[in-house]
Scaffold this motif. Sequence first.
Motif, PDB file in Angstrom:
ATOM      1  N   MET A  53       0.839  -1.179   0.000  1.00 56.73           N
ATOM      2  CA  MET A  53       0.000   0.000   0.000  1.00 56.73           C
ATOM      3  C   MET A  53       0.884   1.242   0.000  1.00 56.73           C
ATOM      4  O   MET A  53       1.971   1.245   0.555  1.00 56.73           O
ATOM      5  CB  MET A  53      -0.889   0.036   1.245  1.00 56.73           C
ATOM      6  CG  MET A  53      -1.857  -1.096   1.399  1.00 56.73           C
ATOM      7  SD  MET A  53      -3.183  -0.955   0.200  1.00 56.73           S
ATOM      8  CE  MET A  53      -3.729  -2.627   0.174  1.00 56.73           C
ATOM      9  N   ASP A  54       0.371   2.295  -0.583  1.00 54.85           N
ATOM     10  CA  ASP A  54       1.094   3.557  -0.658  1.00 54.85           C
ATOM     11  C   ASP A  54       0.430   4.567   0.279  1.00 54.85           C
ATOM     12  O   ASP A  54      -0.648   5.075  -0.003  1.00 54.85           O
ATOM     13  CB  ASP A  54       1.077   4.063  -2.098  1.00 54.85           C
ATOM     14  CG  ASP A  54       1.937   5.298  -2.282  1.00 54.85           C
ATOM     15  OD1 ASP A  54       2.526   5.771  -1.291  1.00 54.85           O
ATOM     16  OD2 ASP A  54       2.001   5.782  -3.410  1.00 54.85           O
ATOM     17  N   TYR A  55       1.081   4.835   1.382  1.00 52.99           N
ATOM     18  CA  TYR A  55       0.533   5.723   2.406  1.00 52.99           C
ATOM     19  C   TYR A  55       1.095   7.140   2.302  1.00 52.99           C
ATOM     20  O   TYR A  55       0.910   7.932   3.217  1.00 52.99           O
ATOM     21  CB  TYR A  55       0.834   5.148   3.796  1.00 52.99           C
ATOM     22  CG  TYR A  55       0.252   3.772   4.004  1.00 52.99           C
ATOM     23  CD1 TYR A  55      -1.075   3.608   4.368  1.00 52.99           C
ATOM     24  CD2 TYR A  55       1.035   2.640   3.822  1.00 52.99           C
ATOM     25  CE1 TYR A  55      -1.615   2.341   4.545  1.00 52.99           C
ATOM     26  CE2 TYR A  55       0.500   1.370   3.999  1.00 52.99           C
ATOM     27  CZ  TYR A  55      -0.828   1.236   4.357  1.00 52.99           C
ATOM     28  OH  TYR A  55      -1.353  -0.016   4.534  1.00 52.99           O
ATOM     29  N   ARG A  56       1.753   7.470   1.187  1.00 52.42           N
ATOM     30  CA  ARG A  56       2.403   8.780   1.048  1.00 52.42           C
ATOM     31  C   ARG A  56       1.443   9.947   1.202  1.00 52.42           C
ATOM     32  O   ARG A  56       1.845  11.016   1.652  1.00 52.42           O
ATOM     33  CB  ARG A  56       3.135   8.886  -0.274  1.00 52.42           C
ATOM     34  CG  ARG A  56       4.425   8.080  -0.289  1.00 52.42           C
ATOM     35  CD  ARG A  56       5.147   8.249  -1.567  1.00 52.42           C
ATOM     36  NE  ARG A  56       4.374   7.568  -2.615  1.00 52.42           N
ATOM     37  CZ  ARG A  56       4.751   7.445  -3.861  1.00 52.42           C
ATOM     38  NH1 ARG A  56       5.877   7.970  -4.265  1.00 52.42           N
ATOM     39  NH2 ARG A  56       4.006   6.807  -4.726  1.00 52.42           N
TER      40      ARG A  56
ATOM     41  N   VAL B  14       2.504   0.092  10.093  1.00 56.61           N
ATOM     42  CA  VAL B  14       1.868  -0.976   9.322  1.00 56.61           C
ATOM     43  C   VAL B  14       2.726  -2.220   9.445  1.00 56.61           C
ATOM     44  O   VAL B  14       3.888  -2.220   9.032  1.00 56.61           O
ATOM     45  CB  VAL B  14       1.701  -0.574   7.841  1.00 56.61           C
ATOM     46  CG1 VAL B  14       1.064  -1.701   7.054  1.00 56.61           C
ATOM     47  CG2 VAL B  14       0.886   0.698   7.727  1.00 56.61           C
ATOM     48  N   GLY B  15       2.163  -3.257  10.054  1.00 56.83           N
ATOM     49  CA  GLY B  15       2.924  -4.487  10.243  1.00 56.83           C
ATOM     50  C   GLY B  15       4.197  -4.267  11.045  1.00 56.83           C
ATOM     51  O   GLY B  15       5.195  -4.924  10.813  1.00 56.83           O
TER      52      GLY B  15
ATOM     53  N   HIS C 108      -1.089   1.504  15.233  1.00 53.38           N
ATOM     54  CA  HIS C 108      -0.752   0.240  14.567  1.00 53.38           C
ATOM     55  C   HIS C 108      -1.923  -0.321  13.765  1.00 53.38           C
ATOM     56  O   HIS C 108      -3.044  -0.374  14.268  1.00 53.38           O
ATOM     57  CB  HIS C 108      -0.339  -0.804  15.610  1.00 53.38           C
ATOM     58  CG  HIS C 108       0.883  -0.418  16.374  1.00 53.38           C
ATOM     59  ND1 HIS C 108       2.136  -0.842  16.016  1.00 53.38           N
ATOM     60  CD2 HIS C 108       1.049   0.376  17.463  1.00 53.38           C
ATOM     61  CE1 HIS C 108       3.025  -0.350  16.860  1.00 53.38           C
ATOM     62  NE2 HIS C 108       2.384   0.395  17.746  1.00 53.38           N
ATOM     63  N   VAL C 109      -1.636  -0.767  12.547  1.00 60.53           N
ATOM     64  CA  VAL C 109      -2.604  -1.488  11.729  1.00 60.53           C
ATOM     65  C   VAL C 109      -1.903  -2.710  11.142  1.00 60.53           C
ATOM     66  O   VAL C 109      -0.687  -2.714  10.985  1.00 60.53           O
ATOM     67  CB  VAL C 109      -3.188  -0.608  10.585  1.00 60.53           C
ATOM     68  CG1 VAL C 109      -3.980   0.561  11.143  1.00 60.53           C
ATOM     69  CG2 VAL C 109      -2.117  -0.130   9.632  1.00 60.53           C
ATOM     70  N   PRO C 110      -2.676  -3.749  10.809  1.00 60.77           N
ATOM     71  CA  PRO C 110      -2.053  -4.936  10.222  1.00 60.77           C
ATOM     72  C   PRO C 110      -1.587  -4.688   8.786  1.00 60.77           C
ATOM     73  O   PRO C 110      -2.094  -3.800   8.094  1.00 60.77           O
ATOM     74  CB  PRO C 110      -3.158  -5.987  10.269  1.00 60.77           C
ATOM     75  CG  PRO C 110      -4.414  -5.274  10.543  1.00 60.77           C
ATOM     76  CD  PRO C 110      -4.099  -3.918  11.062  1.00 60.77           C
ATOM     77  N   GLU C 111      -0.621  -5.478   8.346  1.00 63.49           N
ATOM     78  CA  GLU C 111      -0.124  -5.440   6.967  1.00 63.49           C
ATOM     79  C   GLU C 111      -1.310  -5.609   6.022  1.00 63.49           C
ATOM     80  O   GLU C 111      -2.214  -6.393   6.286  1.00 63.49           O
ATOM     81  CB  GLU C 111       0.880  -6.578   6.764  1.00 63.49           C
ATOM     82  CG  GLU C 111       1.698  -6.459   5.517  1.00 63.49           C
ATOM     83  CD  GLU C 111       2.751  -5.365   5.615  1.00 63.49           C
ATOM     84  OE1 GLU C 111       2.861  -4.598   4.652  1.00 63.49           O
ATOM     85  OE2 GLU C 111       3.437  -5.274   6.642  1.00 63.49           O
ATOM     86  N   GLY C 112      -1.323  -4.854   4.934  1.00 63.59           N
ATOM     87  CA  GLY C 112      -2.386  -4.970   3.944  1.00 63.59           C
ATOM     88  C   GLY C 112      -3.566  -4.048   4.188  1.00 63.59           C
ATOM     89  O   GLY C 112      -4.516  -4.045   3.404  1.00 63.59           O
ATOM     90  N   THR C 113      -3.540  -3.256   5.256  1.00 62.91           N
ATOM     91  CA  THR C 113      -4.630  -2.318   5.538  1.00 62.91           C
ATOM     92  C   THR C 113      -4.667  -1.260   4.441  1.00 62.91           C
ATOM     93  O   THR C 113      -3.637  -0.690   4.083  1.00 62.91           O
ATOM     94  CB  THR C 113      -4.425  -1.645   6.910  1.00 62.91           C
ATOM     95  OG1 THR C 113      -4.422  -2.650   7.917  1.00 62.91           O
ATOM     96  CG2 THR C 113      -5.520  -0.640   7.206  1.00 62.91           C
ATOM     97  N   SER C 114      -5.844  -0.998   3.911  1.00 62.65           N
ATOM     98  CA  SER C 114      -5.974  -0.003   2.845  1.00 62.65           C
ATOM     99  C   SER C 114      -5.680   1.398   3.375  1.00 62.65           C
ATOM    100  O   SER C 114      -5.791   1.662   4.577  1.00 62.65           O
ATOM    101  CB  SER C 114      -7.382  -0.039   2.251  1.00 62.65           C
ATOM    102  OG  SER C 114      -8.310   0.534   3.154  1.00 62.65           O
ATOM    103  N   VAL C 115      -5.320   2.289   2.480  1.00 65.23           N
ATOM    104  CA  VAL C 115      -5.056   3.683   2.846  1.00 65.23           C
ATOM    105  C   VAL C 115      -6.322   4.308   3.425  1.00 65.23           C
ATOM    106  O   VAL C 115      -6.266   5.055   4.401  1.00 65.23           O
ATOM    107  CB  VAL C 115      -4.551   4.486   1.631  1.00 65.23           C
ATOM    108  CG1 VAL C 115      -4.401   5.955   1.963  1.00 65.23           C
ATOM    109  CG2 VAL C 115      -3.240   3.915   1.129  1.00 65.23           C
ATOM    110  N   VAL C 116      -7.465   3.985   2.852  1.00 62.95           N
ATOM    111  CA  VAL C 116      -8.737   4.533   3.329  1.00 62.95           C
ATOM    112  C   VAL C 116      -9.006   4.084   4.769  1.00 62.95           C
ATOM    113  O   VAL C 116      -9.367   4.891   5.622  1.00 62.95           O
ATOM    114  CB  VAL C 116      -9.900   4.123   2.398  1.00 62.95           C
ATOM    115  CG1 VAL C 116     -11.244   4.514   2.977  1.00 62.95           C
ATOM    116  CG2 VAL C 116      -9.709   4.734   1.017  1.00 62.95           C
TER     117      VAL C 116
END
Length: 132
Positions: free
Chosen positions: A1-4, A51-52, A20-28
């Motif tokens: 994911m691109d969190y820029r 993330v992760g 903290h959020v798990p790996e693969g969490t969407s930007v939204v």
Amino acid sequence: MDYRMLVDPAAEAIGAVAVHVPEGTSVVAAAALLEDVLLRFPGVETVALMVGGRRAALASRSFLTRAFGAPVGDKGTGDGDGATLPGASTRYVALRYACAEPGCAGEAYTAYHDDRFRPACPLCGRPMELVT
């Protein structure tokens, strides 16, 4: 994911609260969680999106307000009424953790709770306790 899009280039990492959020969490979904943290905890100004277990973005309340055009938490016409559909939730709610070490002021936020993988205190490294 691109969190820029959530990165505040002027934000200071010192004093940032980890979210903290798990790996693969969407930007939204990540942005919604950051909004929830900022709405529920008005004393938080800067957040580090983890993330992760790795820092993916450093954002501030003022940056998110400027970037998205409205104060975090303000809803206007057409923003929806908060109704949900049946089934599993797709919206995260921030869980607050605090360091249990006497005198330590460390805190962090996560999108999920797993007692086996509690966040480590950013100040002293000890496992943190779920507060809210």
